[in-house]
Design a protein around this motif. Structure first.
Motif, short mmCIF file in Angstrom:
data_model
loop_
_atom_site.label_atom_id
_atom_site.label_comp_id
_atom_site.label_asym_id
_atom_site.label_seq_id
_atom_site.Cartn_x
_atom_site.Cartn_y
_atom_site.Cartn_z
N LEU A 88 40.94 116.04 -1.24
CA LEU A 88 40.25 117.29 -0.89
C LEU A 88 40.83 117.95 0.36
O LEU A 88 40.27 118.92 0.87
N ASP A 89 41.95 117.44 0.86
CA ASP A 89 42.54 117.99 2.09
C ASP A 89 42.84 119.48 1.99
O ASP A 89 42.78 120.18 2.99
N ASP A 90 43.17 119.95 0.80
CA ASP A 90 43.51 121.37 0.65
C ASP A 90 42.34 122.20 0.12
O ASP A 90 42.53 123.26 -0.46
N CYS A 91 41.12 121.72 0.34
CA CYS A 91 39.90 122.43 -0.07
C CYS A 91 39.10 122.80 1.17
O CYS A 91 38.19 122.08 1.58
N PRO A 92 39.42 123.94 1.79
CA PRO A 92 38.70 124.31 3.02
C PRO A 92 37.22 124.59 2.79
O PRO A 92 36.44 124.58 3.75
N GLU A 93 36.82 124.80 1.55
CA GLU A 93 35.40 125.03 1.25
C GLU A 93 34.57 123.76 1.45
O GLU A 93 33.37 123.83 1.65
N VAL A 94 35.21 122.59 1.36
CA VAL A 94 34.49 121.32 1.49
C VAL A 94 34.22 121.06 2.97
O VAL A 94 35.13 120.90 3.77
N LEU A 95 32.94 121.05 3.32
CA LEU A 95 32.53 120.83 4.71
C LEU A 95 32.25 119.37 5.01
O LEU A 95 32.45 118.91 6.12
N GLU A 96 31.76 118.65 3.99
CA GLU A 96 31.32 117.28 4.24
C GLU A 96 31.25 116.54 2.91
O GLU A 96 30.90 117.12 1.88
#
Length: 151
Positions: A88-96
């Motif tokens: 998920l490193d390239d998913c800036p939408e993922v906060l936590e």
């Protein structure tokens, strides 16, 4: 580890959680110990990991990501996001991402710029396992500081 924290440590933690930008002089004034003692205590709290970092709290809805959702994940093996969070490193939408016990392995908190962006992220997450999502309407309890245990 809790036994290592005394009343001064907890007073420092309370003050820093309210405003992490306080100077050592101001902290000294608030907790009634000298600035060098404050500096030494804060460094120790950082070194032992009680203070894990200092961050600005950003409201994602005001910062251009108004679509907040919680995504429950069931994933296993090599593509499990709790085993391989780098997926998920390239998913800036993922906060936590929170790893759980029970019938689901994790909950992913996301902040997307639009419903379409959320849809694309859900499609991406579905490649790692079964998803079930819920949009956040409001957050009545947004954040609370960690306080000294009473037991």
């Amino acid at each position: 580890m809790n036994s290592e924290l005394d009343k001064v440590d907890w007073a420092l933690l309370e003050a820093l959680q309210a405003d992490a930008r306080l100077s050592y002089n101001e902290l000294s004034r608030r907790v009634h110990v000298s600035p060098p003692t404050v500096a030494q205590r804060v460094r120790r709290l950082e070194q032992i990991g009680v203070i894990a970092g200092y961050h600005a709290r950003v409201d994602p809805t005001i910062a251009g990501r108004p679509v907040i959702a919680l995504v429950r994940m069931k994933c296993y093996g090599a593509r499990c996001i709790t085993v391989h969070p780098e997926l998920l490193d390239d998913c800036p939408e993922v906060l936590e991402v929170v790893r759980l016990t029970g019938d689901i392995c994790s909950v992913v908190k996301v902040a997307a710029s639009s419903i379409r962006a959320l849809e694309r992220l859900l499609e991406r997450l579905a490649t790692y396992g079964e998803t079930s999502s819920a949009m956040v309407l409001s957050t009545p309890v947004d954040w609370r500081p960690v306080t000294e245990p009473t037991d």
